[in-house]
Design a protein around this motif. Structure first.
Motif, PDB file in Angstrom:
ATOM      1  N   ASP A   1       0.847  -1.198   0.000  1.00 44.68           N
ATOM      2  CA  ASP A   1       0.000   0.000   0.000  1.00 44.68           C
ATOM      3  C   ASP A   1       0.879   1.244   0.000  1.00 44.68           C
ATOM      4  OD1 ASP A   1      -1.867   1.963   0.265  1.00 44.68           O
ATOM      5  OD2 ASP A   1      -2.750   1.218   2.126  1.00 44.68           O
ATOM      6  N   ASN A   2       1.251   1.672  -1.181  1.00 45.06           N
ATOM      7  CA  ASN A   2       2.152   2.820  -1.296  1.00 45.06           C
ATOM      8  C   ASN A   2       1.426   4.054  -1.813  1.00 45.06           C
ATOM      9  OD1 ASN A   2       4.537   1.497  -0.413  1.00 45.06           O
ATOM     10  ND2 ASN A   2       4.646   0.442  -2.384  1.00 45.06           N
ATOM     11  N   ARG A   3       0.149   4.197  -1.474  1.00 46.76           N
ATOM     12  CA  ARG A   3      -0.566   5.402  -1.874  1.00 46.76           C
ATOM     13  C   ARG A   3       0.118   6.640  -1.294  1.00 46.76           C
ATOM     14  NH1 ARG A   3      -6.159   4.735   0.695  1.00 46.76           N
ATOM     15  NH2 ARG A   3      -5.009   3.341   2.093  1.00 46.76           N
ATOM     16  N   PRO A   4       0.080   7.752  -2.008  1.00 44.08           N
ATOM     17  CA  PRO A   4       0.662   8.984  -1.456  1.00 44.08           C
ATOM     18  C   PRO A   4      -0.039   9.366  -0.158  1.00 44.08           C
ATOM     19  CG  PRO A   4       0.127   9.237  -3.794  1.00 44.08           C
ATOM     20  CD  PRO A   4      -0.489   7.943  -3.349  1.00 44.08           C
ATOM     21  N   VAL A   5       0.726   9.882   0.785  1.00 40.78           N
ATOM     22  CA  VAL A   5       0.150  10.335   2.051  1.00 40.78           C
ATOM     23  C   VAL A   5       0.483  11.815   2.239  1.00 40.78           C
ATOM     24  CG1 VAL A   5       0.223   8.068   3.127  1.00 40.78           C
ATOM     25  CG2 VAL A   5       2.169   9.592   3.387  1.00 40.78           C
ATOM     26  N   LYS A   6      -0.417  12.493   2.911  1.00 42.44           N
ATOM     27  CA  LYS A   6      -0.206  13.917   3.146  1.00 42.44           C
ATOM     28  C   LYS A   6       0.537  14.133   4.458  1.00 42.44           C
ATOM     29  CE  LYS A   6      -4.987  14.127   4.822  1.00 42.44           C
ATOM     30  NZ  LYS A   6      -6.351  14.592   4.488  1.00 42.44           N
ATOM     31  N   ALA A   7       1.179  15.281   4.563  1.00 42.36           N
ATOM     32  CA  ALA A   7       1.915  15.602   5.773  1.00 42.36           C
ATOM     33  C   ALA A   7       0.959  16.007   6.882  1.00 42.36           C
ATOM     34  CB  ALA A   7       2.906  16.725   5.502  1.00 42.36           C
ATOM     35  N   GLY A   8       1.319  15.607   8.114  1.00 41.43           N
ATOM     36  CA  GLY A   8       0.557  16.033   9.278  1.00 41.43           C
ATOM     37  C   GLY A   8      -0.425  14.996   9.772  1.00 41.43           C
ATOM     38  N   GLY A   9      -0.998  15.298  10.924  1.00 43.98           N
ATOM     39  CA  GLY A   9      -2.020  14.437  11.495  1.00 43.98           C
ATOM     40  C   GLY A   9      -1.526  13.578  12.641  1.00 43.98           C
TER      41      GLY A   9
ATOM     42  N   VAL B   1      -5.684   5.276   6.009  1.00 50.53           N
ATOM     43  CA  VAL B   1      -4.272   5.173   6.384  1.00 50.53           C
ATOM     44  C   VAL B   1      -3.503   4.405   5.319  1.00 50.53           C
ATOM     45  CG1 VAL B   1      -2.654   4.267   8.104  1.00 50.53           C
ATOM     46  CG2 VAL B   1      -4.829   5.277   8.833  1.00 50.53           C
ATOM     47  N   ALA B   2      -2.330   4.891   4.956  1.00 48.47           N
ATOM     48  CA  ALA B   2      -1.481   4.213   3.975  1.00 48.47           C
ATOM     49  C   ALA B   2      -0.029   4.283   4.437  1.00 48.47           C
ATOM     50  CB  ALA B   2      -1.633   4.863   2.598  1.00 48.47           C
ATOM     51  N   GLY B   3       0.820   3.512   3.764  1.00 50.95           N
ATOM     52  CA  GLY B   3       2.256   3.569   4.032  1.00 50.95           C
ATOM     53  C   GLY B   3       2.726   2.820   5.259  1.00 50.95           C
ATOM     54  N   VAL B   4       1.855   1.988   5.853  1.00 52.11           N
ATOM     55  CA  VAL B   4       2.254   1.187   7.013  1.00 52.11           C
ATOM     56  C   VAL B   4       3.082  -0.006   6.534  1.00 52.11           C
ATOM     57  CG1 VAL B   4       1.430  -0.210   8.950  1.00 52.11           C
ATOM     58  CG2 VAL B   4       0.196   1.866   8.292  1.00 52.11           C
ATOM     59  N   GLN B   5       4.128  -0.320   7.250  1.00 52.88           N
ATOM     60  CA  GLN B   5       4.930  -1.511   6.963  1.00 52.88           C
ATOM     61  C   GLN B   5       4.647  -2.532   8.060  1.00 52.88           C
ATOM     62  OE1 GLN B   5       8.813   0.418   6.939  1.00 52.88           O
ATOM     63  NE2 GLN B   5       8.864   0.353   4.709  1.00 52.88           N
TER      64      GLN B   5
ATOM     65  N   VAL C   1       6.983   4.715   9.975  1.00 55.09           N
ATOM     66  CA  VAL C   1       7.940   5.716   9.500  1.00 55.09           C
ATOM     67  C   VAL C   1       7.471   6.366   8.208  1.00 55.09           C
ATOM     68  CG1 VAL C   1       9.357   3.948   8.364  1.00 55.09           C
ATOM     69  CG2 VAL C   1      10.377   6.154   8.944  1.00 55.09           C
ATOM     70  N   THR C   2       6.825   5.623   7.319  1.00 54.39           N
ATOM     71  CA  THR C   2       6.326   6.184   6.057  1.00 54.39           C
ATOM     72  C   THR C   2       4.811   6.300   6.042  1.00 54.39           C
ATOM     73  OG1 THR C   2       6.264   3.964   5.067  1.00 54.39           O
ATOM     74  CG2 THR C   2       8.280   5.258   4.738  1.00 54.39           C
ATOM     75  N   ALA C   3       4.172   6.073   7.159  1.00 54.02           N
ATOM     76  CA  ALA C   3       2.705   6.045   7.219  1.00 54.02           C
ATOM     77  C   ALA C   3       2.124   7.451   7.276  1.00 54.02           C
ATOM     78  CB  ALA C   3       2.245   5.245   8.427  1.00 54.02           C
ATOM     79  N   GLY C   4       0.858   7.530   6.926  1.00 57.90           N
ATOM     80  CA  GLY C   4       0.144   8.793   7.018  1.00 57.90           C
ATOM     81  C   GLY C   4      -1.271   8.613   6.528  1.00 57.90           C
ATOM     82  N   PHE C   5      -1.957   9.718   6.403  1.00 54.60           N
ATOM     83  CA  PHE C   5      -3.317   9.683   5.891  1.00 54.60           C
ATOM     84  C   PHE C   5      -3.284   9.915   4.387  1.00 54.60           C
ATOM     85  CE2 PHE C   5      -3.698  10.750  10.376  1.00 54.60           C
ATOM     86  CZ  PHE C   5      -4.635   9.810  10.776  1.00 54.60           C
ATOM     87  N   ALA C   6      -4.002   9.057   3.665  1.00 56.35           N
ATOM     88  CA  ALA C   6      -3.954   9.092   2.202  1.00 56.35           C
ATOM     89  C   ALA C   6      -4.303  10.479   1.674  1.00 56.35           C
ATOM     90  CB  ALA C   6      -4.910   8.047   1.639  1.00 56.35           C
ATOM     91  N   ALA C   7      -3.521  10.920   0.708  1.00 58.11           N
ATOM     92  CA  ALA C   7      -3.712  12.264   0.142  1.00 58.11           C
ATOM     93  C   ALA C   7      -4.959  12.299  -0.745  1.00 58.11           C
ATOM     94  CB  ALA C   7      -2.480  12.655  -0.660  1.00 58.11           C
TER      95      ALA C   7
ATOM     96  N   TYR D   1      17.422  11.344  10.986  1.00 58.11           N
ATOM     97  CA  TYR D   1      18.274  11.493   9.793  1.00 58.11           C
ATOM     98  C   TYR D   1      17.502  11.431   8.480  1.00 58.11           C
ATOM     99  CZ  TYR D   1      18.008   6.338   9.862  1.00 58.11           C
ATOM    100  OH  TYR D   1      17.559   5.040   9.879  1.00 58.11           O
ATOM    101  N   ASP D   2      16.296  10.873   8.511  1.00 55.41           N
ATOM    102  CA  ASP D   2      15.480  10.773   7.300  1.00 55.41           C
ATOM    103  C   ASP D   2      14.108  11.398   7.555  1.00 55.41           C
ATOM    104  OD1 ASP D   2      15.016  10.143   4.686  1.00 55.41           O
ATOM    105  OD2 ASP D   2      14.981   7.968   4.952  1.00 55.41           O
ATOM    106  N   ALA D   3      14.126  12.568   8.204  1.00 52.11           N
ATOM    107  CA  ALA D   3      12.887  13.192   8.669  1.00 52.11           C
ATOM    108  C   ALA D   3      11.928  13.526   7.531  1.00 52.11           C
ATOM    109  CB  ALA D   3      13.207  14.454   9.471  1.00 52.11           C
ATOM    110  N   ALA D   4      12.452  13.772   6.323  1.00 46.19           N
ATOM    111  CA  ALA D   4      11.586  14.127   5.192  1.00 46.19           C
ATOM    112  C   ALA D   4      10.633  12.989   4.842  1.00 46.19           C
ATOM    113  CB  ALA D   4      12.435  14.501   3.984  1.00 46.19           C
TER     114      ALA D   4
END
Length: 537
Positions: A41-49, A517-521, A531-537, A229-232
């Motif tokens: 599940d590599n859908r784009p996620v938005k920042a924040g939340g 929710v997307a980007g969960v490993q 680390v890469t998770a977030g709410f789908a854009a 180190y990989d905050a982005a």
């Protein structure tokens, strides 16, 4: 809490599921979720939340040196990085290390190159001195639960700011796997100096999120770490772990939207979550196991010399065989768990490359079980006290075991207690038969050493046999996979003859998530990584 006895069920139709009600308790589950579903599940996620995550229990101290709980490891996965980690294929990969270790020809010198440009979440520099400080604390602090993990390490040497060398007393192939768990978590030296033994009250590591606060029994809050180190890569502002012990309440909170992620869904609630159009379920785990531990020699504590245990099962290998032959692992899986675990009678996963092909499990053979009971000369029904954690699923399992073994001539009394109390009984040897499991490790040594070898801290059965100990020790010093598999098979076959542990299945973990929710490993260790998770854009 005092243990309490659970009465036998008068009638328990084993072909039906009797745990709970509603959609989740159907005996015909939806198709089992797959591990790949989360990772893909590599859908784009938005920042924040803020991501609200339901944990099934309150972790113990958030100190990598002394933590012993699976839920603690779930929190650490997003807060305390390790020298190594596993990927979606359960392959060991560098995390805070820059590469896999370099090992000397004799296996006794292990050199680790470290990632550069890394800081702890308090701004302190990550370097070889910090690594040495944490590893020395893990392996030498008298309160550390990591001493056994790093027992082969006799010295940690700083070679230069980005290199450490570990000197071993003997070759130890599982070391990299140990450093991919809590024994490889590196703590801020500044925080260690300030907090000492109380580090777990306000832990500081390297991680995508930093510890922000904890209310015991209620919640743990992590915030995005500016120093990572990989905050982005990190999109979420905050993770709030909410402690929700009741599996039905966890599922209900997922459906209501009060939480976005629910860990370790009970198998009785998986289908109900799967069929909700706003939710999805993915699976992880499979490295660990669950089973029945029979006290065969734990008279004075698991780390003490084995002694005499005066119970019918402890005194008779034939009765232990009869007890096992009365069990139907496949039916237990279907009846208690809706078919969502992996029945097995060995502690190494079915798909492990260290699993020999000739390891087979006995099917239920009630006629032979009855013959063994009769031949033992012990008057029937033979009394057995089964200690179980007091949650509904374990009680259900205990009752199914109770009924199955009754047909062979055993009279099982079920005694329940809080989960932590059952572990204390296991360690102290104050039990006859015990339901318990292990969350599992990627290297088989982590499922065997300390669990079935002599005087191992988690060897609750008290088994002690050179036919188990020697092959496991030899396998740890061996680098060839096929040879290690053969040695482990030899040890496991011997353990299967002794029957100090009757393994029932490999535990699968089910993670419920909002489709927002997307980007969960989510890998075979059952630790959700955000680390890469977030709410789908």
């Amino acid at each position: 809490m005092r243990p309490r006895l659970v009465a036998a069920l008068a009638v328990l139709p084993l072909g039906l599921t009797a745990c709970g009600g509603g959609a989740g308790s159907s005996s015909t589950p939806a198709a089992p979720p797959s591990i790949a579903a989360a990772t893909a599940d590599n859908r784009p996620v938005k920042a924040g939340g803020t991501l609200n995550v339901a944990l099934n229990a309150d972790p113990d101290a958030l100190d990598p040196s002394i933590s012993t709980t699976l839920v603690g490891r779930e929190v650490f996965a997003n807060m305390c990085e390790k020298l190594y980690d596993i990927d979606a294929q359960a392959t060991l990969v560098p995390q805070l290390a820059a590469a896999l270790p370099e090992v000397s020809g004799d296996g006794k010198e292990v050199t680790i190159k470290l990632r550069e440009g890394v800081t702890f979440n308090d701004g302190t520099a990550f370097d070889a001195e910090a690594v040495k400080k944490s590893l020395d604390r893990h392996r030498t602090w008298e309160k550390s639960a990591r001493q056994a993990d790093l027992a082969a390490v006799s010295k940690v040497t700083v070679v230069d700011p980005t290199t450490v060398t570990l000197t071993l007393t003997q070759a130890f192939t599982p070391l990299t796997a140990q450093l991919a768990d809590r024994a490889g978590m590196i703590m801020s030296p500044k925080a260690l100096d300030a907090a000492g033994d109380n580090f777990g009250a306000s832990p500081v590591c390297v991680g995508p999120f930093k510890f922000a606060g904890r209310t015991s029994g209620s919640q743990i809050v992590l915030e995005k770490a500016a120093d990572y180190y990989d905050a982005a890569k990190v999109k979420l502002d905050k993770i709030v772990y909410k402690i929700i012990v009741d599996p039905n309440v966890r599922a209900a909170n997922l459906k209501s939207g009060d939480v976005h992620v629910g860990d370790q869904l009970a198998t009785t609630t998986v289908k109900g979550v799967q069929t909700d159009p706003n939710l999805t379920v993915v699976s992880g785990g499979g490295l660990g196991y669950y089973g029945i531990t029979i006290n065969t020699g734990n008279a004075d504590g698991s780390t003490e010399k084995p002694g005499t245990v005066n119970t019918a099962l402890a005194k008779s290998p034939q009765l232990r065989e009869a007890f096992e032959l009365a069990l139907d692992r496949d039916l237990i899986n279907k009846t208690v768990y809706n078919g969502l675990h992996e029945p097995d009678c060995f502690p190494v996963p079915l798909d492990s490359r260290f699993r020999a092909q000739d390891l087979t499990c006995p099917k239920r053979d009630l006629a032979k079980a009855k013959q063994l009971v009769q031949a033992s000369g012990v008057p029937t029904p033979i009394p057995v006290t089964l200690t179980s954690p007091n949650d509904a699923t374990n009680v259900r399992l205990a009752q199914v075991i109770q009924q199955m073994t009754k047909e062979a001539g055993f009279n099982v009394s079920v005694q329940t207690a809080e989960f932590v109390s059952t572990l204390e009984q296991g360690k102290s040897g104050k039990f006859d038969v015990l339901l318990n499991g292990w969350s599992g490790r990627v290297d088989p040594d982590g499922n065997l050493t300390n669990l079935i070898t002599s005087r191992g801290s988690n060897n609750y059965s008290g088994m002690s046999d050179a036919g188990i100990d020697d092959p496991i020790k030899q396998a740890a010093a061996e680098s060839d996979t096929a040879e290690r598999a053969a040695l482990y098979a030899s040890a496991m076959k011997k353990a299967a003859e002794i029957r100090g542990v009757l393994y029932l299945y490999h535990s699968k973990y089910y993670l419920g998530m909002s489709k927002t929710v997307a980007g969960v490993q989510y890998f075979k260790d059952g630790l959700p990584r955000f680390v890469t998770a977030g709410f789908a854009a």
